[in-house]
Each structure stands twice: as structure tokens, then as C-alpha cells.
Design a protein around this motif. Structure first.
Motif, PDB file in Angstrom:
ATOM      1  N   SER A  16       0.864  -1.081   0.065  1.00  0.00           N
ATOM      2  CA  SER A  16      -0.040  -0.053   0.027  1.00  0.00           C
ATOM      3  C   SER A  16       0.970   1.306  -0.059  1.00  0.00           C
ATOM      4  O   SER A  16       1.926   1.149   0.018  1.00  0.00           O
ATOM      5  N   PRO A  17       0.240   2.338  -0.282  1.00  0.00           N
ATOM      6  CA  PRO A  17       1.139   3.614  -0.142  1.00  0.00           C
ATOM      7  C   PRO A  17       1.781   3.868   1.076  1.00  0.00           C
ATOM      8  O   PRO A  17       2.945   4.392   0.966  1.00  0.00           O
ATOM      9  N   LEU A  18       1.435   3.347   2.143  1.00  0.00           N
ATOM     10  CA  LEU A  18       1.988   3.466   3.367  1.00  0.00           C
ATOM     11  C   LEU A  18       3.461   2.828   3.415  1.00  0.00           C
ATOM     12  O   LEU A  18       4.309   3.197   4.232  1.00  0.00           O
ATOM     13  N   GLY A  19       3.523   1.646   2.731  1.00  0.00           N
ATOM     14  CA  GLY A  19       4.803   1.092   2.553  1.00  0.00           C
ATOM     15  C   GLY A  19       6.088   1.897   2.155  1.00  0.00           C
ATOM     16  O   GLY A  19       7.098   1.344   2.308  1.00  0.00           O
ATOM     17  N   ASP A  20       5.733   2.852   1.534  1.00  0.00           N
ATOM     18  CA  ASP A  20       6.984   3.916   1.244  1.00  0.00           C
ATOM     19  C   ASP A  20       6.895   5.173   2.045  1.00  0.00           C
ATOM     20  O   ASP A  20       7.462   6.345   1.487  1.00  0.00           O
ATOM     21  N   ASP A  21       5.731   5.300   2.816  1.00  0.00           N
ATOM     22  CA  ASP A  21       5.753   6.644   3.618  1.00  0.00           C
ATOM     23  C   ASP A  21       6.684   6.835   4.836  1.00  0.00           C
ATOM     24  O   ASP A  21       6.693   6.062   5.742  1.00  0.00           O
TER      25      ASP A  21
END
Length: 155
Positions: A16-21
Motif C-alpha cells: 500500500s502507499p504507506l509501505g513507502d511513507d
């Protein structure tokens, strides 16, 4: 017809986008680290926040409660509770500040210094487990980067 295998939740969530946040990753790494250190400190009757206070005052820097609150980024009322508990346990004491007679500094007692040393060893062992995937050089680099963010750039 064979049923398609479900993608494990950890893989779906990691992608998900959080994996790179960065903020999320720092928060998640912190939560994992705190849980591991709290488990290691439990045998010493401490948790991370109380250990942080004890470790600082055992190093003989003689901070005021306000300085502890500012450095640890905790509300002053939280520091009062932590210091009260450590004082009740005979691990710290409040002494007059020689530079400001209205203020008190927090210092470790001999028992507090011994407990801080034992707890520091337990916390380091927990850190070694948490950061085992990092090489010593990567761990040193990460420490330097976090120091720049959390300490050096504080003004």
C-alpha cells in the motif's frame, strides 16, 4: 476449478502507499522497537519512558523536570508522574538546582545508577534483536540520520 491463493495480508498492506511513507515507517519501526525494549525492561520494573528518565539522570547531567520534558518530548505532567514513581522506588531524588533556587534537578541514587546500568544492557540486547537485519555500518548510518532529525536540528 482451483481457487486462487489469497495474497497474505502483510504483503497486501506492505504494497500500500504507506509501505513507502517515511513517517509511517519511522512510527512503525519505533512501535516495534519500543515493544521489544519494554519486554526486555519488564524484568527491571521499567518501561521505555521511565528508563529514558533514569538513563539520563544516571549519567549525572542533573536535568530539571522541564528539561527532561523538553528533551523527551513529553508533557511536563508525564515527567512528574515518571519522576514521582522513580523517587518512590528510591531510584532518583530531586535536589535544589544550584543555578536556580526555585528549581529542582533530578539525580539518580546509587540504586538508580545500578538499575540504569542493568536496564541499559537489557535495552541494548533488545535493540540488537530489533535491528539484526542491519549491518553495523547501516545501523551506525541510521543512528546518524535519526540523530540529525531528532537532536542536532532541534533549536
Amino acid at each position: 476449478m482451483p481457487r486462487a491463493r489469497a495474497i497474505p495480508a502483510a504483503d497486501r498492506l506492505t504494497s500500500s502507499p504507506l509501505g513507502d511513507d517515511l513517517s509511517f515507517l519511522l512510527a512503525r519501526a519505533n512501535a516495534m522497537s519500543v515493544a521489544e525494549v519494554n519486554a526486555a525492561l519488564a524484568e527491571h520494573g521499567l518501561k521505555v519512558r521511565a528508563f529514558a528518565v533514569l538513563a539520563i539522570v544516571a549519567d549525572d547531567v542533573r536535568p530539571s523536570q522541564r528539561e527532561l520534558a523538553d528533551f523527551l518530548r513529553l508533557d511536563p505532567s508525564q515527567i512528574v508522574v515518571l519522576v514521582d514513581d522513580l523517587e518512590r522506588r528510591g531510584l532518583v531524588e530531586r535536589l535544589p538546582d544550584p543555578d536556580d533556587r526555585r528549581a529542582k534537578v533530578v539525580v539518580a541514587t546509587p540504586a538508580g545508577e545500578r538499575l540504569a546500568a542493568d536496564a541499559r544492557a537489557a535495552a541494548r540486547a533488545a535493540d540488537d534483536r530489533t535491528y539484526a537485519a542491519l549491518t553495523p555500518a547501516a545501523r551506525e548510518h541510521l543512528t546518524g540520520l535519526l540523530r540529525r532529525i531528532a537532536i542536532d536540528d532541534v533549536g
